[in-house]
Design a protein around this motif. Structure first.
Motif, short mmCIF file in Angstrom:
data_model
loop_
_atom_site.label_atom_id
_atom_site.label_comp_id
_atom_site.label_asym_id
_atom_site.label_seq_id
_atom_site.Cartn_x
_atom_site.Cartn_y
_atom_site.Cartn_z
N MET A 49 44.59 22.98 25.24
CA MET A 49 45.16 24.19 24.67
C MET A 49 46.19 23.80 23.63
O MET A 49 47.04 22.96 23.85
N SER A 50 46.13 24.39 22.48
CA SER A 50 47.07 24.08 21.42
C SER A 50 48.33 24.92 21.55
O SER A 50 48.36 25.89 22.31
N ILE A 51 49.35 24.56 20.79
CA ILE A 51 50.61 25.31 20.80
C ILE A 51 50.35 26.76 20.43
O ILE A 51 50.91 27.67 21.02
N ALA A 52 49.48 26.99 19.49
CA ALA A 52 49.20 28.35 19.03
C ALA A 52 48.57 29.20 20.13
O ALA A 52 48.73 30.41 20.14
N ASP A 53 47.82 28.56 21.05
CA ASP A 53 47.14 29.29 22.11
C ASP A 53 48.03 29.52 23.33
O ASP A 53 47.74 30.36 24.16
N ALA A 54 49.10 28.76 23.47
CA ALA A 54 49.97 28.86 24.63
C ALA A 54 50.82 30.12 24.54
O ALA A 54 51.00 30.69 23.48
N SER A 55 51.33 30.54 25.70
CA SER A 55 52.21 31.71 25.72
C SER A 55 53.57 31.29 26.26
O SER A 55 53.69 30.30 27.00
N PRO A 56 54.64 32.05 25.92
CA PRO A 56 55.99 31.66 26.29
C PRO A 56 56.21 31.48 27.79
O PRO A 56 57.09 30.75 28.19
N GLY A 57 55.42 32.11 28.63
CA GLY A 57 55.61 31.98 30.07
C GLY A 57 55.05 30.69 30.65
O GLY A 57 55.32 30.35 31.79
N ALA B 20 66.54 32.06 30.44
CA ALA B 20 66.63 33.17 29.48
C ALA B 20 65.37 34.04 29.49
O ALA B 20 64.91 34.49 28.46
N LYS B 21 64.83 34.28 30.68
CA LYS B 21 63.67 35.14 30.78
C LYS B 21 64.12 36.58 30.99
O LYS B 21 65.08 36.84 31.71
N ILE C 145 60.06 37.98 34.19
CA ILE C 145 60.17 37.53 35.58
C ILE C 145 59.24 38.35 36.46
O ILE C 145 58.53 37.80 37.31
N SER C 146 59.25 39.66 36.26
CA SER C 146 58.38 40.56 37.04
C SER C 146 56.92 40.15 36.88
O SER C 146 56.18 40.04 37.87
N ASP C 147 56.51 39.92 35.65
CA ASP C 147 55.12 39.53 35.38
C ASP C 147 54.79 38.17 36.00
O ASP C 147 53.74 38.00 36.61
N GLU C 148 55.71 37.22 35.83
CA GLU C 148 55.46 35.86 36.32
C GLU C 148 55.38 35.79 37.84
O GLU C 148 54.56 35.09 38.40
N LEU C 149 56.27 36.54 38.52
CA LEU C 149 56.32 36.48 39.98
C LEU C 149 55.48 37.56 40.66
O LEU C 149 55.35 37.56 41.88
N GLY C 150 54.98 38.51 39.87
CA GLY C 150 54.20 39.60 40.45
C GLY C 150 55.05 40.55 41.28
O GLY C 150 54.57 41.13 42.25
N MET C 151 56.32 40.67 40.91
CA MET C 151 57.23 41.57 41.62
C MET C 151 57.42 42.84 40.80
O MET C 151 57.42 42.77 39.57
N PRO C 152 57.64 43.98 41.45
CA PRO C 152 57.96 45.19 40.68
C PRO C 152 59.25 44.99 39.88
O PRO C 152 60.18 44.33 40.35
#
Length: 192
Positions: A1-9, A156-157, A162-169
């Motif tokens: 995966m290249s830098i351009a394809d990666a996401s900040p999370g 600095a998230k 954080i909600s998306d990454e951990l699957g928490m409301p």
């Protein structure tokens, strides 16, 4: 995966962005860093007591330093957010010292204790003790509260990230961070 394809999370995303800036002076990567971190750095500086205009100026100066010194960033010593927030903190302190009405401000507990930098201000025994004390207090929180505090303040998230990454409301994330921060404040106040 290249830098351009990666996401900040994704792990290593910001390291890849910094490497591109350091090695190729990649302006697109720098702008991704700028767009993500500038508002967070400005908010951090506002939290340290800087007026809005000063916080904006210092945030831009911190990111300019990041551009100028990208080749000195060592991902093995600290996260990008910690490195950048330390730059901003030092700029804020320097500005306070230059002003005639300088007042000593205790802003040490706001930083994460990762590896020490080459900056002499971070190599003192007192600074190390303050960082170690903060980490110890965070470690006394529940595992989820400690993780949320570190993700929010040191990585600095945003609460949404954080909600998306951990699957928490989102509401649970916000209230858990608030309760964790209140516990940290109480812990610090008890020891004073």
């Amino acid at each position: 995966m290249s830098i351009a394809d990666a996401s900040p999370g994704e792990p290593g995303y910001w390291i890849g962005q910094m490497q591109a800036v350091a090695l190729r002076r990649d302006q697109a990567c720098f702008m991704r860093i700028y767009d993500h971190f500038a508002p967070r750095v400005r908010l951090y500086l506002r939290g340290l007591g800087a007026p809005e205009a000063v916080a904006e100026e210092l945030a831009q100066e911190a990111l300019l330093r990041l551009w100028q010194r990208a080749d000195t960033y060592d991902a093995g010593r600290s996260t990008l957010s910690t490195w950048l927030f330390r730059i901003a903190r030092n700029l804020h302190i320097d500005r306070l010292r230059r002003e005639n009405h300088w007042i000593a401000v205790d802003i040490e507990p706001a930083l994460d204790c990762e590896e020490e930098t080459e900056d002499p201000a971070f190599s003192s025994a007192e600074s190390f003790a303050a960082h170690a004390d903060l980490n110890e207090r965070i470690d006394r929180l529940s595992a989820i509260q400690a993780r949320l505090i570190r993700m929010s303040y040191f990585e600095a998230k945003s609460h949404q990230q954080i909600s998306d990454e951990l699957g928490m409301p989102l509401g649970t994330v916000k209230s858990s961070i608030r309760r964790a921060f209140q516990r940290l404040q109480a812990s610090v106040q008890e020891s004073v």
